[in-house]
Design a protein around this motif. Structure first.
Motif, PDB file in Angstrom:
ATOM      1  N   GLN A  70       0.781  -1.004  -0.094  1.00  0.00           N
ATOM      2  CA  GLN A  70      -0.151   0.048   0.204  1.00  0.00           C
ATOM      3  C   GLN A  70       0.792   1.303  -0.060  1.00  0.00           C
ATOM      4  N   PHE A  71       2.136   1.053   0.420  1.00  0.00           N
ATOM      5  CA  PHE A  71       2.861   2.193   0.917  1.00  0.00           C
ATOM      6  C   PHE A  71       3.961   2.443  -0.111  1.00  0.00           C
ATOM      7  N   ALA A  72       4.554   1.384  -0.770  1.00  0.00           N
ATOM      8  CA  ALA A  72       5.742   1.365  -1.598  1.00  0.00           C
ATOM      9  C   ALA A  72       5.678   0.280  -2.714  1.00  0.00           C
ATOM     10  N   ASP A  73       6.189   0.654  -3.753  1.00  0.00           N
ATOM     11  CA  ASP A  73       6.596  -0.559  -4.805  1.00  0.00           C
ATOM     12  C   ASP A  73       7.984  -1.043  -4.460  1.00  0.00           C
ATOM     13  N   PHE A  74       7.966  -2.354  -4.390  1.00  0.00           N
ATOM     14  CA  PHE A  74       9.116  -3.236  -4.209  1.00  0.00           C
ATOM     15  C   PHE A  74       9.857  -3.610  -5.413  1.00  0.00           C
ATOM     16  N   ASN A  75      11.219  -3.791  -5.536  1.00  0.00           N
ATOM     17  CA  ASN A  75      11.867  -4.422  -6.644  1.00  0.00           C
ATOM     18  C   ASN A  75      12.073  -5.850  -6.395  1.00  0.00           C
ATOM     19  N   ARG A  76      12.686  -6.669  -7.257  1.00  0.00           N
ATOM     20  CA  ARG A  76      12.715  -7.879  -7.016  1.00  0.00           C
ATOM     21  C   ARG A  76      14.162  -8.395  -6.406  1.00  0.00           C
ATOM     22  N   TYR A  77      14.843  -7.663  -5.390  1.00  0.00           N
ATOM     23  CA  TYR A  77      16.121  -7.933  -5.016  1.00  0.00           C
ATOM     24  C   TYR A  77      16.030  -9.016  -4.164  1.00  0.00           C
ATOM     25  N   THR A  78      17.114 -10.075  -4.438  1.00  0.00           N
ATOM     26  CA  THR A  78      17.215 -11.114  -3.640  1.00  0.00           C
ATOM     27  C   THR A  78      18.554 -11.045  -2.987  1.00  0.00           C
ATOM     28  N   ASN A  79      18.475 -11.664  -1.613  1.00  0.00           N
ATOM     29  CA  ASN A  79      19.655 -11.465  -0.761  1.00  0.00           C
ATOM     30  C   ASN A  79      20.520 -12.438  -0.936  1.00  0.00           C
ATOM     31  N   GLU A  80      21.645 -12.379  -1.611  1.00  0.00           N
ATOM     32  CA  GLU A  80      22.625 -13.195  -1.945  1.00  0.00           C
ATOM     33  C   GLU A  80      24.021 -12.681  -1.235  1.00  0.00           C
ATOM     34  N   VAL A  81      24.023 -13.219   0.115  1.00  0.00           N
ATOM     35  CA  VAL A  81      25.360 -12.913   0.877  1.00  0.00           C
ATOM     36  C   VAL A  81      26.530 -13.455   0.643  1.00  0.00           C
ATOM     37  N   ILE A  82      27.678 -12.504   0.653  1.00  0.00           N
ATOM     38  CA  ILE A  82      28.888 -13.205   0.422  1.00  0.00           C
ATOM     39  C   ILE A  82      29.803 -13.062   1.760  1.00  0.00           C
ATOM     40  N   ALA A  83      30.487 -14.225   2.102  1.00  0.00           N
ATOM     41  CA  ALA A  83      31.412 -14.212   3.201  1.00  0.00           C
ATOM     42  C   ALA A  83      32.772 -14.309   2.826  1.00  0.00           C
ATOM     43  N   ASN A  84      33.345 -13.405   3.348  1.00  0.00           N
ATOM     44  CA  ASN A  84      35.011 -13.289   3.327  1.00  0.00           C
ATOM     45  C   ASN A  84      35.636 -13.633   4.276  1.00  0.00           C
ATOM     46  N   TYR A  85      36.506 -14.713   4.451  1.00  0.00           N
ATOM     47  CA  TYR A  85      36.992 -15.451   5.413  1.00  0.00           C
ATOM     48  C   TYR A  85      38.643 -15.335   4.931  1.00  0.00           C
ATOM     49  N   LYS A  86      39.224 -14.213   5.759  1.00  0.00           N
ATOM     50  CA  LYS A  86      40.832 -14.200   5.221  1.00  0.00           C
ATOM     51  C   LYS A  86      40.955 -13.878   3.869  1.00  0.00           C
ATOM     52  N   GLY A  87      40.031 -13.364   3.259  1.00  0.00           N
ATOM     53  CA  GLY A  87      40.491 -13.081   1.801  1.00  0.00           C
ATOM     54  C   GLY A  87      39.892 -14.045   0.789  1.00  0.00           C
ATOM     55  N   ALA A 266      25.676  -6.165  -2.138  1.00  0.00           N
ATOM     56  CA  ALA A 266      25.153  -5.229  -1.079  1.00  0.00           C
ATOM     57  C   ALA A 266      25.744  -5.428   0.312  1.00  0.00           C
ATOM     58  N   VAL A 267      25.905  -6.945   0.522  1.00  0.00           N
ATOM     59  CA  VAL A 267      26.283  -7.234   1.903  1.00  0.00           C
ATOM     60  C   VAL A 267      27.514  -8.411   1.784  1.00  0.00           C
ATOM     61  N   VAL A 268      28.463  -7.952   2.571  1.00  0.00           N
ATOM     62  CA  VAL A 268      29.515  -8.953   2.884  1.00  0.00           C
ATOM     63  C   VAL A 268      29.842  -9.018   3.904  1.00  0.00           C
ATOM     64  N   ASN A 269      29.745 -10.400   4.618  1.00  0.00           N
ATOM     65  CA  ASN A 269      30.289 -10.739   5.885  1.00  0.00           C
ATOM     66  C   ASN A 269      31.566 -10.959   6.035  1.00  0.00           C
ATOM     67  N   TYR A 270      32.297 -10.845   7.316  1.00  0.00           N
ATOM     68  CA  TYR A 270      33.740 -10.945   7.480  1.00  0.00           C
ATOM     69  C   TYR A 270      33.703 -11.655   8.706  1.00  0.00           C
ATOM     70  N   THR A 271      34.082 -12.976   8.511  1.00  0.00           N
ATOM     71  CA  THR A 271      33.794 -14.119   9.471  1.00  0.00           C
ATOM     72  C   THR A 271      34.999 -14.578  10.159  1.00  0.00           C
ATOM     73  N   ASP A 272      36.075 -13.834  10.118  1.00  0.00           N
ATOM     74  CA  ASP A 272      37.158 -13.937  10.838  1.00  0.00           C
ATOM     75  C   ASP A 272      37.212 -13.286  12.071  1.00  0.00           C
ATOM     76  N   ALA A 273      38.021 -13.762  13.050  1.00  0.00           N
ATOM     77  CA  ALA A 273      38.087 -12.971  14.380  1.00  0.00           C
ATOM     78  C   ALA A 273      38.951 -11.732  14.201  1.00  0.00           C
ATOM     79  N   GLU A 274      39.954 -11.678  13.268  1.00  0.00           N
ATOM     80  CA  GLU A 274      40.557 -10.719  13.463  1.00  0.00           C
ATOM     81  C   GLU A 274      40.230  -9.444  12.807  1.00  0.00           C
ATOM     82  N   THR A 275      39.201  -9.540  11.818  1.00  0.00           N
ATOM     83  CA  THR A 275      38.661  -8.303  11.375  1.00  0.00           C
ATOM     84  C   THR A 275      37.445  -7.895  12.519  1.00  0.00           C
TER      85      THR A 275
END
Length: 371
Positions: A70-87, A266-275
């Motif tokens: 009712q309040f906005a049109d939405f795009n077709r964005y799909t959440n495809e997350v990337i994980a970076n572990y020590k490069g 859009a989103v990159v997760n950093y999964t190592d402890a040093e970051t």
């Protein structure tokens, strides 16, 4: 009725709209200098920036999906997350792309066999904590690479000390599907989230006061309003008289960069402890590169411990905290009957956006809440 809604996030705004349409006089207050709570978006360089972390709308509930449209049109964005572990880059959620990168396996049968082999360290026992639950789902290699340190950063404690239910619904797929969510409805509002709340509460019998803290005038509000919808911290409402509930906080560092594309996702997760941060958000990718074509906006997201006065983002649901919340809830029913608590902080529950809307719609359908 004369109703005060404390907080202009989704729960309070859905309730305010419904009651205003039924003829009540609504005053909404918020201690921040803007509406929309944590889903607030602000345009920077033509890019809708998620000021309080990435918000991807997803739901299984068609009623909720239709409601927000009712309040906005939405795009077709799909959440495809990337994980970076020590490069090294991995796909999330855990799927055949992840398993191939980790082990070189090609078929689902090979991936399942690898996980089953590593699962043997549990000796067949039922998972007792997050670590054991994760190993039972994806094995030791993926747990140690993509879950262990990230979770410790996010929650500020060892995964062995966290309950298993936190990760029980983690998507694990034996297909080459990078869509993080299983929900049939998903997208990002074109033009940001703030407009949703703006349109939701744009009614003549709703007034909004920003930079206004309920607790500064609590007694007057309790005296002057027939009903109060409170979406702040329930323990703070009662002056922490039974003790403080636990929360996790976040810190954000947002920058404009002179580059058209910083990380390609859009989103990159950093999964190592040093970051020190858990993820980097590049906001223009939520709307497929909309905004300034020569610049981009990124946000580093840092987990933080919570203390009184800090912004609470996540409730820490465990048996001790849940028991304390129930004590506050029961006390409120007896000693503050005109106050209804809602939202993530008022109900001390981790809600996604669609769950907040569903809870608010359920709340307003029960006329006993306004009798």
């Amino acid at each position: 009725m004369k109703i005060l809604v404390v907080g202009t996030g989704l729960f309070g705004s859905v309730v305010a709209r419904d009651r205003a349409q039924k003829g009540d006089q609504i005053t909404m207050i918020d201690k921040r200098n803007h509406i929309a709570g944590n889903i607030y978006t602000e345009k920077i360089e033509g890019i809708q920036v998620h000021k309080y972390g990435a918000h991807i709308f997803h739901t299984q509930l068609k009623e909720v999906w239709d409601y927000v449209h009712q309040f906005a049109d939405f795009n077709r964005y799909t959440n495809e997350v990337i994980a970076n572990y020590k490069g090294k880059i991995y796909n999330l959620p855990f799927n055949m792309n992840t398993f191939n990168t980790m082990w070189g396996v090609i078929t689902p049968a090979e991936a399942q066999a690898k996980i089953e082999e590593q699962r043997q360290v549990l000796n067949g026992q039922r998972p007792r904590n997050l670590e054991e639950q994760a190993i039972s789902l994806v094995g030791t290699d993926i747990y140690n690479t993509l879950i262990k340190d990230y979770t410790a950063k996010q929650w500020g404690r060892d995964p062995k000390d966290l309950p298993s239910f936190i990760i029980r619904r983690l998507p694990v797929r034996f297909t080459y599907d990078n869509n993080y969510f299983n929900d049939p409805y998903q997208g990002i509002p074109i033009g940001g989230y703030t407009q949703i709340v703006e349109k939701m509460i744009d009614l003549p019998n709703i007034t909004v006061q920003l930079n206004t803290d309920f607790l500064d005038h609590k007694d007057e509000y309790l005296r002057d309003y027939d009903k109060i919808i409170y979406t702040g911290m329930i323990d703070q409402f009662f002056d922490y008289q039974f003790g403080a509930l636990e929360y996790r906080s976040l810190r954000f560092e947002t920058k404009v960069l002179d580059t058209p594309n910083f990380q390609g996702n859009a989103v990159v997760n950093y999964t190592d402890a040093e970051t020190p941060f858990t993820r980097i958000i590049e906001h223009k990718h939520f709307e497929f590169g909309a905004g300034n074509k020569k610049e981009t906006v990124i946000t580093h997201e840092f987990p933080a411990s919570w203390h009184k006065g800090a912004e609470p983002y996540y409730p820490v649901n465990n048996p001790t905290n849940d028991s304390l919340f129930k004590k506050y809830r029961d006390y409120g029913i007896e000693h503050a009957p005109q106050v209804a608590f809602g939202g993530r902080l008022g109900l001390y529950r981790y809600y996604n956006m669609d769950q907040v809307i569903a809870a608010a719609l359920q709340f307003v359908r029960n006329e006993k809440n306004f009798s």
